[in-house]
Scaffold this active site. Structure first.
Site, PDB file in Angstrom:
ATOM      1  CD  GLU A   1      -2.967   5.660   6.548  1.00 47.07           C
ATOM      2  OE1 GLU A   1      -2.944   5.689   5.301  1.00 47.07           O
ATOM      3  OE2 GLU A   1      -2.039   5.166   7.232  1.00 47.07           O
TER       4      GLU A   1
ATOM      5  CD  GLU B   1      -3.536  -2.433   7.336  1.00 46.69           C
ATOM      6  OE1 GLU B   1      -2.412  -2.673   6.884  1.00 46.69           O
ATOM      7  OE2 GLU B   1      -4.164  -1.393   7.091  1.00 46.69           O
TER       8      GLU B   1
ATOM      9  CB  SER C   1       4.929  -1.583  12.184  1.00 50.91           C
ATOM     10  OG  SER C   1       4.510  -0.242  12.372  1.00 50.91           O
TER      11      SER C   1
ATOM     12  CG  HIS D   1      -5.862   2.048   5.013  1.00 54.99           C
ATOM     13  ND1 HIS D   1      -5.448   3.032   5.887  1.00 54.99           N
ATOM     14  CD2 HIS D   1      -4.855   1.158   4.935  1.00 54.99           C
ATOM     15  CE1 HIS D   1      -4.224   2.736   6.299  1.00 54.99           C
ATOM     16  NE2 HIS D   1      -3.839   1.619   5.738  1.00 54.99           N
TER      17      HIS D   1
ATOM     18  CE  LYS E   1      -0.140   3.369   4.670  1.00 50.27           C
ATOM     19  NZ  LYS E   1      -0.074   3.496   6.124  1.00 50.27           N
TER      20      LYS E   1
ATOM     21  N   GLY F   1       2.302   2.283  10.798  1.00 47.02           N
ATOM     22  CA  GLY F   1       3.278   3.356  10.664  1.00 47.02           C
ATOM     23  C   GLY F   1       3.933   3.770  11.975  1.00 47.02           C
TER      24      GLY F   1
ATOM     25  CG  ASN G   1      -1.685   1.249   1.428  1.00 47.54           C
ATOM     26  OD1 ASN G   1      -1.764   2.081   0.520  1.00 47.54           O
ATOM     27  ND2 ASN G   1      -2.279   1.412   2.600  1.00 47.54           N
TER      28      ASN G   1
HETATM   29  P1  PGA Z   1       2.725   0.300   7.653  1.00 47.19           P
HETATM   30  O1  PGA Z   1       1.274   0.541   6.984  1.00 47.19           O
HETATM   31  O2  PGA Z   1       3.232  -1.008   7.112  1.00 47.19           O
HETATM   32  O3  PGA Z   1       3.554   1.483   7.212  1.00 47.19           O
HETATM   33  O4  PGA Z   1       2.522   0.253   9.131  1.00 47.19           O
HETATM   34  C1  PGA Z   1       0.376  -0.515   6.814  1.00 47.19           C
HETATM   35  C2  PGA Z   1      -0.891  -0.013   6.184  1.00 47.19           C
HETATM   36  O5  PGA Z   1      -1.332   1.104   6.513  1.00 47.19           O
HETATM   37  O6  PGA Z   1      -1.504  -0.704   5.355  1.00 47.19           O
END
Ligand code: PGA
Length: 256
Positions: free
Chosen positions: A96, A166, A213, A94, A11, A172, A9
């Site tokens: 976010e 997640e 992460s 997601h 982003k 992140g 992903n």
């Molecule tokens: P990350 O993000 O691996 O940077 O923690 C995962 C995601 O948001 O899908």
């Protein structure tokens, strides 16, 4: 047997030119790996270039979002018919998008239906906040997200889905769920919810990733777990070296 799927992903990272460079390197790194499915999810504007760069390769292409209406006066949005033929996957729900852009469970459900109607596989994200986790509400909350997202879907549609568990506090942040906790939530909470809503065959068919992460040095622990069918990778999918290493680690963890 569920084939593990590692999806990057990206982003809001990478220009079109940067995306082309990155996928060229990913393509050559994973070209001969069959036992793990690899998918990249670049920003919308890079999708045509990335799809062209990956044509004829085993690397799949996914979008990061979709709007559920077929067309109309929805400035800035992208509809499923516009993605059809360009992508085989699309991330929905997601955290976010839920937190920053107001995406509700109902919208996630409508997006899933729009994608399925156009032959695109949703990568459906669910996961609890830190407060919910600390209050012991993870199971109830994640189960409710799954139930709402799947409302009205047939067993065959659910069996073909990819779900990404997640935990929001792990995205992140450098924090991860333990592999054992992720395995338990994916197996008991998510697969268990699907078995109750549908049946055991459907629950055993759906592929469920862990996300949050994941990195080259911690992916193997997750991938060795029997209920975890891959990962949705954010930051570590932005360089070819780390993403390709994670695909190789997944292969190794599965005895490949
Ligand atoms: P990350 O993000 O691996 O940077 O923690 C995962 C995601 O948001 O899908």
């Amino acid at each position: 047997m569920r084939k593990p799927i590692l999806a990057g992903n990206w982003k809001m990272y990478k220009t079109i030119a940067e995306a082309e460079t990155l996928v060229a390197a990913i393509r050559s790194g994973v070209e001969f790996i069959d036992a793990v499915e690899t998918v990249v999810c670049p920003p919308f504007v890079a999708l045509p270039a990335v799809a062209a760069a990956l044509a004829g390769s085993p690397v799949g292409v996914g979008a990061q979002d979709v709007y559920f209406e077929k067309e109309g006066a929805f400035t800035g949005e992208v509809a499923a018919p516009m993605l059809q033929g360009l992508v085989s996957y699309c991330i929905i729900g997601h955290s976010e998008r839920r937190a920053l852009f107001g995406e509700s469970d109902d919208w996630v459900n409508r997006k899933a239906k729009a994608l399925l109607a156009h032959g695109i596989t949703p990568i459906l994200c669910v996961g609890e906040s830190l407060a919910q986790n600390q209050a012991g509400e993870t199971d109830t909350f994640v189960r409710s997200q799954v139930q709402a997202a799947l409302a009205g879907l047939s067993p065959a549609q659910v069996a073909g889905l990819v779900i990404a568990y997640e935990p929001i506090w792990a995205i992140g942040t450098g924090l991860t769920a333990t592999a054992a906790d992720a395995n338990r939530i994916i197996g008991l909470t998510i697969r268990g919810a699907i078995a109750r809503l549908y049946d055991e065959t459907t629950a055993q068919a759906v592929r469920i990733q862990y996300g949050g992460s994941t990195k080259p040095d911690n992916i193997a622990g997750f991938m060795a777990m029997p209920e975890i069918d891959g990962a949705l990778v954010g930051g570590a999918s932005l360089t070819a070296a780390s993403f390709v290493t994670m695909v190789q680690e997944t292969l190794r963890a599965r005895g490949g």
